[in-house]
Write an enzyme that holds these catalytic residues in place. Sequence first.
Site, PDB file in Angstrom:
ATOM      1  N   GLY A  96       0.670  -1.225  -0.063  1.00  0.00           N
ATOM      2  CA  GLY A  96      -0.059  -0.052  -0.069  1.00  0.00           C
ATOM      3  C   GLY A  96       1.042   1.298   0.094  1.00  0.00           C
ATOM      4  O   GLY A  96       0.261   2.448  -0.406  1.00  0.00           O
ATOM      5  N   GLU A  97       2.190   1.092   0.401  1.00  0.00           N
ATOM      6  CA  GLU A  97       2.689   2.373   0.879  1.00  0.00           C
ATOM      7  C   GLU A  97       3.516   3.130  -0.347  1.00  0.00           C
ATOM      8  O   GLU A  97       4.127   2.014  -1.254  1.00  0.00           O
ATOM      9  CB  GLU A  97       3.975   1.861   1.663  1.00  0.00           C
ATOM     10  CG  GLU A  97       4.640   3.241   2.525  1.00  0.00           C
ATOM     11  CD  GLU A  97       5.876   2.675   3.684  1.00  0.00           C
ATOM     12  OE1 GLU A  97       6.849   3.231   3.103  1.00  0.00           O
ATOM     13  OE2 GLU A  97       5.544   1.581   4.199  1.00  0.00           O
ATOM     14  N   ALA A  98       3.273   4.247  -0.759  1.00  0.00           N
ATOM     15  CA  ALA A  98       3.795   4.604  -2.239  1.00  0.00           C
ATOM     16  C   ALA A  98       5.284   4.481  -2.461  1.00  0.00           C
ATOM     17  O   ALA A  98       5.629   4.300  -3.588  1.00  0.00           O
ATOM     18  CB  ALA A  98       3.441   6.043  -2.273  1.00  0.00           C
ATOM     19  N   LYS A 100       7.260   2.131  -1.334  1.00  0.00           N
ATOM     20  CA  LYS A 100       7.458   0.831  -1.627  1.00  0.00           C
ATOM     21  C   LYS A 100       7.102   0.454  -3.258  1.00  0.00           C
ATOM     22  O   LYS A 100       7.659  -0.265  -3.562  1.00  0.00           O
ATOM     23  CB  LYS A 100       6.474  -0.101  -0.806  1.00  0.00           C
ATOM     24  CG  LYS A 100       7.079  -0.313   0.848  1.00  0.00           C
ATOM     25  CD  LYS A 100       6.513  -1.362   1.608  1.00  0.00           C
ATOM     26  CE  LYS A 100       7.140  -1.431   2.759  1.00  0.00           C
ATOM     27  NZ  LYS A 100       6.616  -2.188   3.888  1.00  0.00           N
ATOM     28  N   ILE A 101       6.014   0.885  -3.600  1.00  0.00           N
ATOM     29  CA  ILE A 101       5.464   0.582  -4.870  1.00  0.00           C
ATOM     30  C   ILE A 101       6.314   1.147  -5.725  1.00  0.00           C
ATOM     31  O   ILE A 101       6.777   0.594  -6.760  1.00  0.00           O
ATOM     32  CB  ILE A 101       4.157   1.313  -5.056  1.00  0.00           C
ATOM     33  CG1 ILE A 101       2.989   0.638  -4.303  1.00  0.00           C
ATOM     34  CG2 ILE A 101       3.554   1.233  -6.548  1.00  0.00           C
ATOM     35  CD1 ILE A 101       1.611   1.242  -4.405  1.00  0.00           C
TER      36      ILE A 101
END
Length: 312
Positions: A96-98, A100-101
């Site tokens: 979910g974390e930007a 990480k994406i």
Amino acid sequence: MEGVCWVIMFKLSVAHIYQGVCYLVDNKLLEGTPHAVAEFLYKEEGLNKTAIGDFLGEREEKHLQILKAFVELHEFSDLNLVQALRQFLWSFRLPGEAQKIDRMMEAFATRYCECNADVFQSTDTCYILSFAIIMLNTSLHNPNVKDKTTQERFISMNRGINNGEDLPNELLTKLYDSIKSEPFKIPEDDGNDLTHTFFNPDREGWLLKLGGRVKTWKRRWFILTDNCLYYFEFTTDKEPRGIIPLENLCVKEIACPRKPYCLELYNPNSKGQKIKACKTDTDGRVVEGKHQSYMISASTAEERDDWIESIR
Ligand SMILES: *[C@@H]1O[C@H](CO)[C@@H](O)[C@H](O)[C@H]1NC(C)=O
Ligand SMILES: *[C@@H]1O[C@H](CO)[C@@H](O)[C@H](O)[C@H]1NC(C)=O
């Protein structure tokens, strides 16, 4: 740190990926190299895809290396970008974390360009277009999005992203149609938490364990499964206090100071050396075990004999 320990640490850091801890041990992937861990995450069935995504997205150097190795296990040659994304997004769940994406898509884009050197002018192009495609997927398939992106808009949105030049309309049209006809599928979160992994243990019960450094007896809930011995502070704990891989270990009855019905776990081939095992310290960090052997006390002679038999 010993490979086994590293692997166990990895298990603990992603609370829900437990199953397979012994897989690595049994298969002698003990070094815990980025490649070995990546391969395990990629190939092992029954791992929690959300936890894999979270794990791969972490910022630490070790995780970045594993992410790189993980992406390199994918073969994207001669696939268009949507086909490659379908494959990639099937092997884990996007976190979910930007940030990480972002790290994961960066790694994906690098790999795609390695496999398909002449499609884009740069990795950046591939990276930007990949995001545009993921957004397109949401726009076209999420029922809450009323204003659906048209093919013309998709093409105009992506003007000039190829180092200032346009990508061929034909390519963008093909990618658009592919997403329109079929959304990205999300892999099942078929992860097994402890309840599942330990659903059918070979044996479980309360035992007393003698500390490695501080020689006090502590009551622990032990679970024997998959050739590993796990011990918990409480039966309801999600995470074990320690894990002892039983490979190479022997067990025997022994007379302990002050406690009856004892058994000992020891390594017959390396007397005087520490046993490969892990535990969490008081701060919750994972550290190497300090035992040269484990002294464990049961409450009856029969119980002790049952444990010895099960461990053997
Ligand atoms: C693609 O769209 C579907 C339907 O809205 C959604 O379930 C899925 O999470 C989307 N995939 C990605 C990678 O965003
Ligand atoms: C998978 O892991 C996530 C995050 O760690 C957790 O929230 C989820 O409940 C897990 N799913 C299963 C089926 O264990």
